[in-house]
Design a protein around this motif. Structure first.
Motif, short mmCIF file in Angstrom:
data_model
loop_
_atom_site.label_atom_id
_atom_site.label_comp_id
_atom_site.label_asym_id
_atom_site.label_seq_id
_atom_site.Cartn_x
_atom_site.Cartn_y
_atom_site.Cartn_z
N ASP A 1 115.37 57.39 81.17
CA ASP A 1 115.47 58.33 80.05
C ASP A 1 114.30 58.04 79.11
N SER B 1 113.22 59.45 76.52
CA SER B 1 113.39 59.68 75.07
C SER B 1 113.39 58.36 74.32
N LYS C 1 112.38 67.47 75.56
CA LYS C 1 112.54 67.70 76.98
C LYS C 1 112.81 69.19 77.17
#
Length: 583
Positions: free
Chosen positions: A513, A515, A527
Motif C-alpha cells: 500500500d 499511500s 490513487k
C-alpha cells in the motif's frame, strides 16, 4: 605549520579549484572522515551543497543533477561501505556518459589492513567504471602540494567533462584532526574564474580526405536511414534534421533523442518504428543501403533486430566520444568526429536529394501505424499504454518526463509521438537498471520545472528512500506510480510460458500500500480509479508544491493483451499501405 593548518591549506585549495573550474554543485552524505571537505564545500560561496543521508540515493541524485545540468557534479562521502554504495550510480554514469567527480574520504595508510573501523580497500574501488582514479597524497601545506591539490581538482573536472564524459574518482586519505580552520580557509580562495591550469580539450574533426570520401559514399546512397539514440548536445537536433533533409533520409528517433518534441521540423522524423518493425511485411519493404547512427543505441529491440539483418548496408557510427556503442556488430565505419561538425561539413558538400519516394514510404507506414496506435484511446479501463498515449497531451509545455526502465521506457517509446510541446525526455539507460530511478528524477527536478517521474511499482519500491530528498529539500515533482503488482515486463518475455513458477520468480507480487510511503515522506497521494480522475489529479499536481504521488493501478495480463491486439491491428494497416489502399 601544524597538522590543522596543513589540512586547511591543502583541502581548501582543492575545493576552491573545483569552484574555479565552475563545478557549482556537490552532493554530500554526512560522515566523520569526510568532515574537512564537507565543511569547506558548504562554506565556499560558489558551491551549492545538497545533503543526502543515504549514499546510494545521494549518488543517483547527483547523477540526475549532472544529467539535467549537462555539467560535472561532485559527490562526497566518508570511508568504508559508504563509498561502496556509490557504485551503482558510478556504473550508470560511466555507461551513460554523465560527468561526476566522486570524492571518497579514507583512513590514512597506517590504519589500512590492520582491523581499524570503517576501513576497506578503496583503491580503484570502482574498477574500470571510472575514467580516472587518483589516490590523493596526504595533506601538506608546501607550495608544491597546494599546487598539486589544485591541479588534481582542475584535471578531475576536465576529465569528467571531456568526451566521452563520465565519472572520475579521487580517494582522500585523511588523518586527524579533521576540523579545518574555516577563517584561514578563505585565504586560499582565488578570485573568480582564475583556475590554476586551463585545460582545453577541443573537438574531433574530419580530415579533408575523410570528408571527401564520406561525401562520395553518402551522395551515392539512395535508401539510407538515420538512427538517433539518446542525444545530449541540443545543437545536434537541427544539425541532424538539416542533414536528413539534404539526403532525403528518414530519421528513426528514439524518445530520448529529444527529436520527437519541439517546434522544429519533424517531417522526416519517424517515431512509430518500434511498433511497425515487428511486422514482417514492413521489414521486407525496407532494405537500406546506408545506416547513419548518432548517439547511444535506441531503446527499441525490434529496431535492433531489424538493424542486425541489414548486412547489405554500410553502417556508419558517428561518435564524438570515440566509444564503441555498436551492439548490432555491423559497423563498417566508426567515425570519431564531433557529431554537429560532421553534419554541417558533410551537408555543405552534398547535393540536394531529388527522389523522396524512399522517405515517403517510411512516412506512409509511420502514419498508418500512428493511426492504429491511436485506437488505444478507446480503452475504458486503466492501462499502461493509454497512460503514455495521454501523457504527452497532459504534460505542460517545456516540462520534463523521467521514465523508469522495464515497461515505462518501452511504453514511452511506443506511445510518445511527435508533438510541439518541447517536452524533455530522460531515463537511466547506461546500465538499464531499476535502482536509483527515484533519486535520479529528484536530482533532475532540482533544476527543471514541472518534472514528472513515470515509474513502475518495483522500481519505485527499490528506491523509496530517495523520496527523503524531495521532503527535506522541498522538491517539486509529480510521480506517476504505475502499479501492476509486480514485474510487468516479464509477461512479454519467454519466461511467461513457465506458468508453474512464473509468479514466484518473475511476477513477484508484493501487495504494498504505497499511500504509507507518501505519508512517511510528506507527499500528497492519490490513487485514481478512472481516466477523468487521472487527468484532473495530474493537471492539478503542477499547482501543488512538493512531492505528489499519483498511483495508477493496472493489470499485467490485460496490459500484455492490449499490446498484442495493437500489434495485430498495425499489421493490418501496414498491409493496406503496401497494397496501395491507403497512402
Amino acid at each position: 605549520m601544524n597538522d590543522r593548518d596543513a589540512l586547511t591549506a591543502y583541502a581548501a585549495s582543492f575545493v576552491d579549484e573545483l569552484a574555479q573550474n565552475r563545478m557549482k554543485h556537490v552532493v554530500v552524505s554526512p560522515g566523520s572522515r569526510s568532515t574537512p571537505l564537507a565543511l569547506l564545500m558548504v562554506e565556499h560561496p560558489d558551491i551549492q551543497v545538497h545533503i543526502n543521508v543515504d549514499e546510494r540515493s545521494a549518488s543517483f541524485f547527483a547523477l540526475g543533477l549532472a544529467k539535467a545540468l549537462k555539467e560535472p557534479v561532485g559527490l562526497l562521502c566518508t570511508s568504508g561501505t559508504a563509498a561502496a554504495n556509490f557504485h551503482p550510480a558510478v556504473i550508470e554514469a560511466f555507461y551513460s556518459r554523465v560527468p561526476l567527480v566522486v570524492l571518497t574520504a579514507d583512513r590514512p595508510h597506517e590504519l589500512r589492513d590492520v582491523g581499524a573501523p570503517q576501513a576497506i580497500d578503496q583503491i580503484n574501488l570502482y574498477g574500470k567504471q571510472v575514467k580516472w582514479f587518483v589516490e590523493m597524497a596526504l595533506p601538506e601545506s608546501s607550495d608544491e602540494m597546494i599546487r598539486y591539490a589544485r591541479t588534481i581538482g582542475a584535471r578531475a573536472v576536465a576529465t569528467a567533462s571531456m568526451e566521452p564524459s563520465g565519472p572520475v574518482h579521487l580517494n582522500f586519505p585523511l588523518r586527524e584532526p579533521l576540523i579545518p580552520d574555516l577563517k584561514q580557509a578563505k585565504e586560499y580562495r582565488q578570485s573568480k574564474e582564475t583556475p590554476t591550469v586551463m585545460i582545453d580539450s577541443g573537438i574531433r574533426s574530419l580530415t579533408t580526405a575523410q570528408l571527401d570520401g564520406l561525401t562520395s559514399t553518402l551522395s551515392k546512397a539512395k535508401q539510407g536511414i538515420i538512427v538517433c539514440g539518446e542525444l545530449r548536445n541540443p545543437e545536434m537536433k537541427d544539425a541532424i534534421i538539416t542533414l536528413a533533409d539534404k539526403l532525403g533520409f528518414p530519421i528513426l528517433a528514439d524518445p530520448l533523442s529529444q527529436l520527437r518534441s519541439g517546434t522544429h521540423d519533424k517531417d522526416a522524423i519517424i517515431e512509430a518504428y518500434d511498433t511497425f518493425l515487428r511486422d514482417e511485411a514492413a521489414k521486407a519493404a525496407f532494405q537500406p543501403d546506408v545506416v547513419l547512427r548518432f548517439g547511444s543505441m535506441p531503446v527499441s529491440k525490434p529496431l535492433l533486430l531489424f538493424l542486425k539483418k541489414q548486412k547489405q548496408a554500410l553502417t556508419l557510427v558517428i561518435d564524438g566520444g570515440a566509444g564503441w556503442r555498436e551492439p548490432a556488430g555491423l559497423a563498417t565505419s566508426m567515425i570519431y568526429c564531433d557529431e554537429v561538425d560532421f553534419c554541417h561539413r558533410i551537408g555543405e558538400k552534398l547535393p540536394e536529394a531529388t527522389d523522396r519516394d524512399w522517405l515517403g514510404l517510411w512516412q506512409s507506414i509511420n502514419g498508418a501505424t500512428k493511426n492504429a496506435l491511436s485506437s488505444i484511446q478507446d480503452e475504458s479501463e486503466l492501462s499502461e499504454g493509454k497512460l503514455f498515449s495521454l501523457l504527452q497531451d497532459m504534460m505542460p509545455v517545456g516540462s520534463t518526463v523521467f521514465v523508469g526502465n522495464s515497461m515505462p521506457i518501452r511504453d514511452l517509446d511506443t506511445f510518445f509521438l511527435n508533438n510541439e510541446k518541447s517536452i524533455k525526455t530522460m531515463a537511466n539507460r547506461g546500465a538499464n537498471g531499476i535502482d536509483g530511478v527515484v533519486s535520479t528524477a529528484i536530482g533532475v527536478s532540482t533544476v527543471t520545472e514541472n518534472t514528472v517521474l513515470a515509474i513502475g511499482d518495483l522500481s519505485f519500491f527499490h528506491d523509496m528512500n530517495g523520496l527523503l530528498a524531495a521532503k527535506l529539500q522541498k522538491q517539486n515533482i509529480t510521480v506517476l506510480l504505475i502499479n501492476n503488482d509486480g514485474g510487468g515486463i516479464f509477461s512479454f518475455l519467454p519466461q511467461a510460458k513457465e506458468k508453474e513458477h512464473f509468479e514466484t520468480l518473475f511476477g513477484t507480487p508484493h501487495g504494498l500500500d504505497f499511500s504509507h510511503a507518501a505519508l512517511l515522506y510528506g507527499g500528497k497521494y492519490n490513487k485514481v480509479r478512472n481516466w477523468d480522475e487521472l487527468k484532473q489529479v495530474f493537471t492539478d499536481s503542477f499547482e501543488i508544491p512538493g512531492l505528489k504521488i499519483i498511483e495508477v493501478p493496472t493489470e499485467r495480463e490485460s496490459n500484455m493483451q492490449t499490446h498484442r491486439n495493437l500489434w495485430s491491428f498495425v499489421s493490418q494497416e501496414i498491409k493496406r499501405v503496401l497494397d496501395g489502399e491507403i497512402s
